[in-house]
Write a protein that holds these residues in place. Structure first.
Motif, mmCIF file in Angstrom:
data_model
loop_
_atom_site.group_PDB
_atom_site.id
_atom_site.type_symbol
_atom_site.label_atom_id
_atom_site.label_comp_id
_atom_site.label_asym_id
_atom_site.label_seq_id
_atom_site.Cartn_x
_atom_site.Cartn_y
_atom_site.Cartn_z
ATOM 1 N N ALA A 1 -30.743 3.582 -21.452
ATOM 2 C CA ALA A 1 -31.825 4.566 -22.357
ATOM 3 C C ALA A 1 -32.361 4.668 -23.169
ATOM 4 O O ALA A 1 -33.506 4.234 -23.954
ATOM 5 C CB ALA A 1 -30.615 5.813 -21.242
ATOM 6 N N SER A 2 -31.357 3.581 -24.202
ATOM 7 C CA SER A 2 -32.160 3.686 -25.840
ATOM 8 C C SER A 2 -32.191 2.130 -25.902
ATOM 9 O O SER A 2 -31.122 1.888 -26.612
ATOM 10 C CB SER A 2 -30.767 4.565 -26.236
ATOM 11 N N PRO A 3 -33.056 1.873 -25.767
ATOM 12 C CA PRO A 3 -33.781 0.337 -26.377
ATOM 13 C C PRO A 3 -33.197 0.062 -27.512
ATOM 14 O O PRO A 3 -33.511 0.925 -28.947
ATOM 15 C CB PRO A 3 -35.026 0.089 -26.182
ATOM 16 N N PRO A 4 -32.903 -0.819 -28.167
ATOM 17 C CA PRO A 4 -32.283 -1.689 -29.133
ATOM 18 C C PRO A 4 -33.802 -1.097 -30.614
ATOM 19 O O PRO A 4 -34.928 -1.471 -30.551
ATOM 20 C CB PRO A 4 -32.172 -2.594 -29.692
ATOM 21 N N GLU A 5 -33.471 -0.768 -31.970
ATOM 22 C CA GLU A 5 -34.346 -0.535 -32.529
ATOM 23 C C GLU A 5 -33.993 -1.391 -33.474
ATOM 24 O O GLU A 5 -35.449 -1.743 -34.474
ATOM 25 C CB GLU A 5 -33.549 1.412 -33.514
ATOM 26 N N THR A 25 -27.891 4.246 -15.637
ATOM 27 C CA THR A 25 -29.639 4.011 -16.186
ATOM 28 C C THR A 25 -29.545 4.299 -17.365
ATOM 29 O O THR A 25 -29.644 4.477 -18.801
ATOM 30 C CB THR A 25 -30.305 5.345 -15.443
ATOM 31 N N ASN A 26 -27.730 5.314 -18.098
ATOM 32 C CA ASN A 26 -27.528 5.520 -19.206
ATOM 33 C C ASN A 26 -27.181 4.754 -20.842
ATOM 34 O O ASN A 26 -27.458 4.761 -21.669
ATOM 35 C CB ASN A 26 -26.201 6.209 -18.926
ATOM 36 N N TRP A 63 -32.465 -7.418 -24.671
ATOM 37 C CA TRP A 63 -32.983 -6.031 -24.820
ATOM 38 C C TRP A 63 -33.710 -6.639 -22.890
ATOM 39 O O TRP A 63 -33.426 -6.070 -22.010
ATOM 40 C CB TRP A 63 -33.508 -5.324 -25.345
ATOM 41 N N GLN A 121 -33.795 -8.355 -29.437
ATOM 42 C CA GLN A 121 -34.688 -8.319 -28.673
ATOM 43 C C GLN A 121 -34.896 -9.006 -27.137
ATOM 44 O O GLN A 121 -35.446 -8.363 -26.201
ATOM 45 C CB GLN A 121 -36.230 -8.240 -29.133
#
Length: 404
Positions: free
Chosen positions: A345-349, A341-342, A359, A356
């Motif tokens: 945790a942070s979808p790409p900006e 999950t780490n 991702w 996208q």
């Protein structure tokens, strides 16, 4: 000998080119010669060995493309092929083993396309670790693909022809045990153990078959009958497998794994589930162009043949070899313990379509790796080792050793 069944061409099988048909004919001729060499009855484990590993002809030695996510470039997709996410998460367990064994050595068995090694080395480097990576690969074709794929990394990678005499570090075997040739057995009406093998179809019937073979039975040799009787409740016409070669491989690890751990990842069950009375047709599965079926006598040399893993037998083999059974759990629980999950945790900006899309592919891969309906529950992780401290990261939660 009694005939058990004739081969049947599975409905929906992808069509074969003339070149592939020719290859199947060559492999069939080779197998017919092996049957004759054995007096007319070839035990199934020997059949499976030749179909998979016959020099220049077998599935793993004949040069066919095995790994891929799309037809017609491959026959099946393993976890490392889905996404680097699998190796990135696995690296956390590998790091713990390397630290505990005071070694930077990794030995991977059956490295496939090299996807796992590539992603694992890349992730370890991000953590400041430069591993000494060894690969034992029996397929010349796959070895060449691995060398080409890993060359740009300029990493310390060597290819071995046999297991080392002495090893300290981390051993990785992802979907290796299932491809080891398994013995096939059944019971007669009186509950006696019968060995299943392959015989040649006679000339009058062979022309009407998709392959010139039959499955047949004969009284099981004493060593096989004894082991089956110890593990399986006799049931007339119950058919299943026992993988003595895989057990021997695990047992052999006790002679050369001096310090460290082996991470064995595969699909299978503990013994009481493996030999459940309702699983009376066994677990043999064949794969060709992402088409799965249960007909091992057809497409010899073109299709993969596998059997699920009896993890109780593997754990027992490890204990017999003086190794410790450090943990056993589902793939989903293992990956969660190792912090998958780490990585999510942070979808790409970055809003660009390419980023996208990547991702979205990562999230899709995570679902397949973790979902009970996909790989999360069917695949298990068994960790065995010697002279290394427990607990083990990947099985700290959800350890199922009591079920073995």
């Amino acid at each position: 000998m009694n005939v058990l069944s004739a081969p049947a061409l599975p409905h929906g099988l992808p069509p074969l080119s003339e070149e592939l048909k020719k290859h199947v004919g060559q492999v069939n001729d080779y197998l017919l010669d092996r049957i004759e060499d054995e007096g007319g009855f070839l035990p199934f484990d020997q059949w499976m060995h030749h179909a998979l590993y016959a020099p220049h002809l077998g599935y793993y030695t004949g040069g066919s493309t095995k790994f891929g996510s799309n037809q017609p470039t491959g026959d099946f997709t393993t976890a490392p092929e889905l996404s680097p996410l699998f190796a990135q998460t696995l690296s956390r367990q590998v790091m713990e083993v390397l630290e505990g064994s005071q070694s930077l050595s990794i030995l991977e068995f059956g490295a496939g396309s090299g996807a796992l090694a590539e992603a694992l080395i890349t992730e370890l480097r991000k953590q400041g670790i430069e591993p000494q990576y060894s690969i034992l690969e029996v397929s010349p074709d796959l070895r060449a693909r691995q060398q080409e794929r890993l060359a740009p990394l300029e990493a310390q990678v060597q290819w071995l022809d046999s297991a080392p005499h002495s090893f300290k570090g981390c051993v990785v075997a992802n979907e290796v045990l299932d491809a080891m040739p398994a013995s096939l057995f059944t019971f007669d009406v009186e509950g006696k153990v019968l060995e299943v093998g392959v015989i040649a179809a006679d000339d009058s019937t062979a022309q009407g078959l998709p392959a010139p073979f039959y499955l047949a039975t004969r009284p099981a040799p004493e060593h096989l009958a004894t082991l089956v009787a110890e593990r399986v409740q006799a049931q007339p016409f119950y058919l299943s497998e026992i993988n003595l070669q895989a057990e021997a491989w695990v047992r052999s690890m006790g002679t050369w794994l001096k310090q460290g751990a082996a991470i064995l990842i595969d699909y299978g069950f503990p013994q009481r589930e493996y030999y459940h009375p309702q699983r009376d047709k066994g677990t043999l599965m064949c794969h060709f162009r992402h088409f799965a079926h249960a007909e091992p006598l057809v497409l010899a040399g073109l299709q993969d043949i596998t059997a699920h893993v009896d993890f109780t037998a593997m754990a027992d083999a490890a204990l017999e070899a003086g190794l410790d059974v450090l943990g056993y759990t589902s793939q989903a629980r293992f990956l969660m313990n190792c912090g998958i999950t780490n990585f999510l945790a942070s979808p790409p900006e970055d809003p660009s379509p390419a980023v996208q899309q990547q991702w979205a592919q990562t999230m899709s891969a995570a679902n397949k790796l973790l979902s009970e309906a996909e790989m999360g529950e069917l695949f298990k992780v068994l960790i065995i080792g010697r002279n290394i401290a427990a607990p083990v990261l990947g099985t700290m939660s959800g350890d199922r050793r009591e079920r073995l």
